[in-house]
Design an enzyme around this catalytic site. Structure first.
Site, PDB file in Angstrom:
ATOM      1  N   ASP A  34     105.518  -0.232 -27.898  1.00  0.00           N
ATOM      2  CA  ASP A  34     104.643  -0.291 -26.725  1.00  0.00           C
ATOM      3  C   ASP A  34     103.948   1.066 -26.549  1.00  0.00           C
ATOM      4  O   ASP A  34     102.725   1.165 -26.407  1.00  0.00           O
ATOM      5  CB  ASP A  34     105.519  -0.620 -25.507  1.00  0.00           C
ATOM      6  CG  ASP A  34     104.731  -0.892 -24.246  1.00  0.00           C
ATOM      7  OD1 ASP A  34     103.481  -0.895 -24.309  1.00  0.00           O
ATOM      8  OD2 ASP A  34     105.356  -1.090 -23.186  1.00  0.00           O
ATOM      9  N   ASP A  64     110.487  10.422 -31.528  1.00  0.00           N
ATOM     10  CA  ASP A  64     109.882  11.632 -30.958  1.00  0.00           C
ATOM     11  C   ASP A  64     109.014  12.331 -32.002  1.00  0.00           C
ATOM     12  O   ASP A  64     107.899  12.791 -31.713  1.00  0.00           O
ATOM     13  CB  ASP A  64     110.947  12.582 -30.376  1.00  0.00           C
ATOM     14  CG  ASP A  64     112.195  12.693 -31.242  1.00  0.00           C
ATOM     15  OD1 ASP A  64     112.361  11.883 -32.179  1.00  0.00           O
ATOM     16  OD2 ASP A  64     113.007  13.603 -30.997  1.00  0.00           O
ATOM     17  N   ASP A 108      99.876   2.311 -28.056  1.00  0.00           N
ATOM     18  CA  ASP A 108      98.845   2.820 -27.149  1.00  0.00           C
ATOM     19  C   ASP A 108      98.400   4.223 -27.573  1.00  0.00           C
ATOM     20  O   ASP A 108      97.219   4.556 -27.512  1.00  0.00           O
ATOM     21  CB  ASP A 108      99.362   2.877 -25.707  1.00  0.00           C
ATOM     22  CG  ASP A 108      98.999   1.617 -24.930  1.00  0.00           C
ATOM     23  OD1 ASP A 108      98.603   0.620 -25.571  1.00  0.00           O
ATOM     24  OD2 ASP A 108      99.114   1.627 -23.692  1.00  0.00           O
ATOM     25  N   TYR A 127     113.517  -4.419 -23.223  1.00  0.00           N
ATOM     26  CA  TYR A 127     112.643  -5.145 -22.291  1.00  0.00           C
ATOM     27  C   TYR A 127     113.213  -6.511 -21.920  1.00  0.00           C
ATOM     28  O   TYR A 127     112.864  -7.074 -20.892  1.00  0.00           O
ATOM     29  CB  TYR A 127     111.236  -5.341 -22.887  1.00  0.00           C
ATOM     30  CG  TYR A 127     110.396  -4.078 -22.931  1.00  0.00           C
ATOM     31  CD1 TYR A 127     110.916  -2.847 -22.554  1.00  0.00           C
ATOM     32  CD2 TYR A 127     109.079  -4.127 -23.344  1.00  0.00           C
ATOM     33  CE1 TYR A 127     110.154  -1.696 -22.612  1.00  0.00           C
ATOM     34  CE2 TYR A 127     108.299  -2.978 -23.396  1.00  0.00           C
ATOM     35  CZ  TYR A 127     108.850  -1.769 -23.029  1.00  0.00           C
ATOM     36  OH  TYR A 127     108.079  -0.628 -23.085  1.00  0.00           O
ATOM     37  N   LYS A 168     115.456   5.627 -33.337  1.00  0.00           N
ATOM     38  CA  LYS A 168     116.093   6.760 -32.657  1.00  0.00           C
ATOM     39  C   LYS A 168     117.566   6.696 -33.057  1.00  0.00           C
ATOM     40  O   LYS A 168     118.474   6.663 -32.220  1.00  0.00           O
ATOM     41  CB  LYS A 168     115.869   6.628 -31.137  1.00  0.00           C
ATOM     42  CG  LYS A 168     116.259   7.839 -30.328  1.00  0.00           C
ATOM     43  CD  LYS A 168     115.338   9.026 -30.494  1.00  0.00           C
ATOM     44  CE  LYS A 168     115.894  10.219 -29.741  1.00  0.00           C
ATOM     45  NZ  LYS A 168     115.218  11.478 -30.092  1.00  0.00           N
TER      46      LYS A 168
END
Ligand code: NAD
Length: 355
Positions: A246, A222, A250, A135, A190
């Site tokens: 992020d 994942d 959520d 980001y 990851k």
């Protein structure tokens, strides 16, 4: 102890007003000062994070934040949009650790889209690194590709990067948080594909050696996304990078089915923090007096715990929220048959009374 109160836009003003009532009802000496932020600040001062608001925030021990944004600002240039106020506060205050608890209250088990047995008693804490990763990594932009599958074609690119100190400090935050809970940390990465996240995994493992009493495991992002909906209670503290955090925070929030219940905190290395509900400014219901103030009230409890060292007061608020739920009081978003539907203000009054 000084608190900067930044209600913001939409339902922000309505829900923060209730959290302030709750804070005032405690026997804790708090100095509170209110300032404009987001769209409201843009209207009054031409900027979503005016100098005066930033100064107040910097000087305070903690910031109680409502929400910012409205669709009417979508056409403004990016730097002037309400959401920039949050990014500005994170940057100027160095708020690198984002705490997002996902707690399923016994009385609200039916609000989840998952089976009650999967969700009852859920209490996860997602810790997201907030100031690094893809980001913020440079360089980023658009250009003409010189290699890849289509040399000469227009392309866009971002840079994923983490430095050792950035990973170390968020790992310490996670291990220390785990010590106050059930002493388990899952680090999500990851590492099978990304160099950045192999490094993440290595550094978290190293830091973990300083916390032999805390159990550490690693999971690919994942798989973590799958496990969160398959067996969410397997998790306790989850620590991860900015982008994975992020998305996963959520996902975890929605496990409980009631976004109006979920607080959040963003802290810097001196425990100064910004506390806000996990939801947005809900322009669709703003001004109607029906928004759920409990996420903001619970954010105020987190503020007392993490930035103001007032654990007892924090627990009193959390117990008061449990009590109003037990009494069957519900705002529209969490209403179910047989309960009593209340307004934003009535919910605030009930929490004050329960205190
Ligand atoms: P939202 O979270 O504001 O609303 C999503 C849905 O949930 C809406 O139907 C809303 O009515 C409902 N809802 C949210 N909070 C509620 C509450 N406390 N009580 C009852 N119902 C509630 O998300 P959105 O609609 O995608 O975004 C609206 C605006 O909020 C946008 O401008 C967006 O940029 C902004 N936003 C701000 C923040 C923030 O300030 N941190 C976060 C997310 C979105």
């Amino acid at each position: 102890m000084k608190i900067a109160v930044l209600p913001g836009d939409g339902i922000g003003t309505e829900i923060v007003a209730q959290a302030v009532r709750v804070l005032k009802a405690l026997e804790v000496p708090l100095e509170m000062e209110t300032a404009l932020v987001g769209g409201a600040a843009y209207e009054a001062h031409g900027h979503p994070l005016p100098e005066s608001t930033l100064k107040l925030a910097k000087e305070a021990d903690a910031i109680l934040f409502g929400a910012v944004g409205d669709w009417k600002y979508d056409k403004l240039e990016r730097a002037l949009r309400p959401e920039q106020a949050i990014l500005g506060l994170r940057k100027h205050l160095g708020l690198f650790a984002n705490f997002r608890p996902a707690i399923c209250y016994e009385q609200l088990v039916g609000a989840s889209s998952l089976k009650p047995e999967l969700i009852a008693g859920l209490d996860i804490l997602i810790i997201r690194e907030l100031t690094g990763d893809i980001y913020f990594g440079q360089p980023r932009g658009r250009r003409t590709a010189v290699d890849g599958h289509f040399p000469g074609a227009e392309e866009a690119f971002d840079t994923m990067r983490y430095s050792r100190p950035e990973i170390e400090r968020i790992a310490h935050v996670a291990f220390q948080a785990a010590r106050k809970r059930s002493k388990r940390v899952t680090s999500v990465d990851k590492a099978n594909v990304l160099e950045t996240f192999q490094f993440w995994k290595d550094v978290v493992t190293e830091v973990g050696q300083q916390y032999p009493d805390v159990e550490l495991d690693h999971m690919y992002v994942d798989n973590a996304a799958m496990q969160l909906v398959r067996a969410p209670k397997k998790f306790d503290v989850v620590v991860t990078g900015n982008m994975f955090g992020d998305i996963l925070s959520d996902e975890a929030a929605m496990l409980t089915g009631s976004i109006g219940m979920l607080p959040s905190a963003s802290l810097n290395s001196s425990n100064q923090g910004l506390y806000e509900p996990s939801h947005g400014s809900a322009p669709d219901i703003a001004g109607k007096g029906i928004a759920n103030p409990l996420a903001t009230i619970l954010s105020a409890a987190m503020m007392l715990r993490f930035s103001l060292n007032q654990e007892v007061a924090a627990q009193r608020i959390e117990a008061a929220v449990q009590k109003v739920l037990q009494q069957g009081l519900r705002t529209g978003d969490i209403y179910s048959e047989g309960c009593t539907r209340v307004s934003t203000e009535e919910m605030g009054s009930a929490v004050v009374k329960a205190l």
